[in-house]
Scaffold this motif. Sequence first.
Motif, mmCIF file in Angstrom:
data_model
loop_
_atom_site.group_PDB
_atom_site.id
_atom_site.type_symbol
_atom_site.label_atom_id
_atom_site.label_comp_id
_atom_site.label_asym_id
_atom_site.label_seq_id
_atom_site.Cartn_x
_atom_site.Cartn_y
_atom_site.Cartn_z
ATOM 1 N N LEU A 44 0.872 -1.158 0.000
ATOM 2 C CA LEU A 44 0.000 0.000 0.000
ATOM 3 C C LEU A 44 0.917 1.217 0.000
ATOM 4 O O LEU A 44 1.707 1.404 0.918
ATOM 5 N N LYS A 45 0.836 2.002 -1.059
ATOM 6 C CA LYS A 45 1.729 3.144 -1.230
ATOM 7 C C LYS A 45 0.904 4.420 -1.240
ATOM 8 O O LYS A 45 -0.075 4.532 -1.979
ATOM 9 N N ILE A 46 1.296 5.375 -0.401
ATOM 10 C CA ILE A 46 0.638 6.672 -0.329
ATOM 11 C C ILE A 46 1.659 7.727 -0.732
ATOM 12 O O ILE A 46 2.729 7.816 -0.141
ATOM 13 N N VAL A 47 1.326 8.504 -1.761
ATOM 14 C CA VAL A 47 2.232 9.541 -2.274
ATOM 15 C C VAL A 47 1.595 10.899 -1.989
ATOM 16 O O VAL A 47 0.460 11.161 -2.389
ATOM 17 N N PHE A 48 2.349 11.766 -1.318
ATOM 18 C CA PHE A 48 1.853 13.084 -0.933
ATOM 19 C C PHE A 48 2.184 14.126 -1.997
ATOM 20 O O PHE A 48 3.181 14.011 -2.703
ATOM 21 N N PRO A 49 1.362 15.174 -2.109
ATOM 22 C CA PRO A 49 1.645 16.258 -3.054
ATOM 23 C C PRO A 49 2.958 16.964 -2.703
ATOM 24 O O PRO A 49 3.422 16.931 -1.569
ATOM 25 N N LYS A 50 3.538 17.633 -3.692
ATOM 26 C CA LYS A 50 4.843 18.293 -3.512
ATOM 27 C C LYS A 50 4.799 19.425 -2.488
ATOM 28 O O LYS A 50 5.799 19.728 -1.861
ATOM 29 N N GLU A 51 3.637 20.079 -2.313
ATOM 30 C CA GLU A 51 3.552 21.194 -1.365
ATOM 31 C C GLU A 51 3.729 20.763 0.086
ATOM 32 O O GLU A 51 4.059 21.578 0.940
#
Length: 142
Positions: A70-77
């Motif tokens: 399960l991979k969660i990628v956060f926005p660059k901000e």
Amino acid sequence: MNWGNKILLAFVAFFLVIGTLVYKSFHTKSELVSSEYYKDEIEYQKVINGSQNVNSLSSSLKVENSNRKLKIVFPKEIIPNQITGTVWLYCAYESKNDLRFPLNVNSIGEIQYDSTFLKPGQYLVKVSLDNKGTNYFIQKDI
């Protein structure tokens, strides 16, 4: 069989059906989403504000469930080293399957969890985080 016996038989059948329904209703398991429902309801304004803050980001949170990860990628901000919060894997039909984790974001803004421990079912990923004093709340189906 005369009409008096038929009425008596109808009443007995009616009371047996009602008794069966009452018995089954007492043995049906019912759960609230949270054991502290009223406290959580008061805190819900933070969820509303966090959802509005997410809408102001240039990109949204990405949740991927593949290859038993399960991979969660956060926005660059969102700056990875200044994030605090929790990930809640919410299973709607069985509270025993719910899981909560603290956020441990790596330097490129990702979190990976082993998803082999998830029991079959539909889960909702709820991410609540604080980044430099701004609250964010994101909810996605997996």
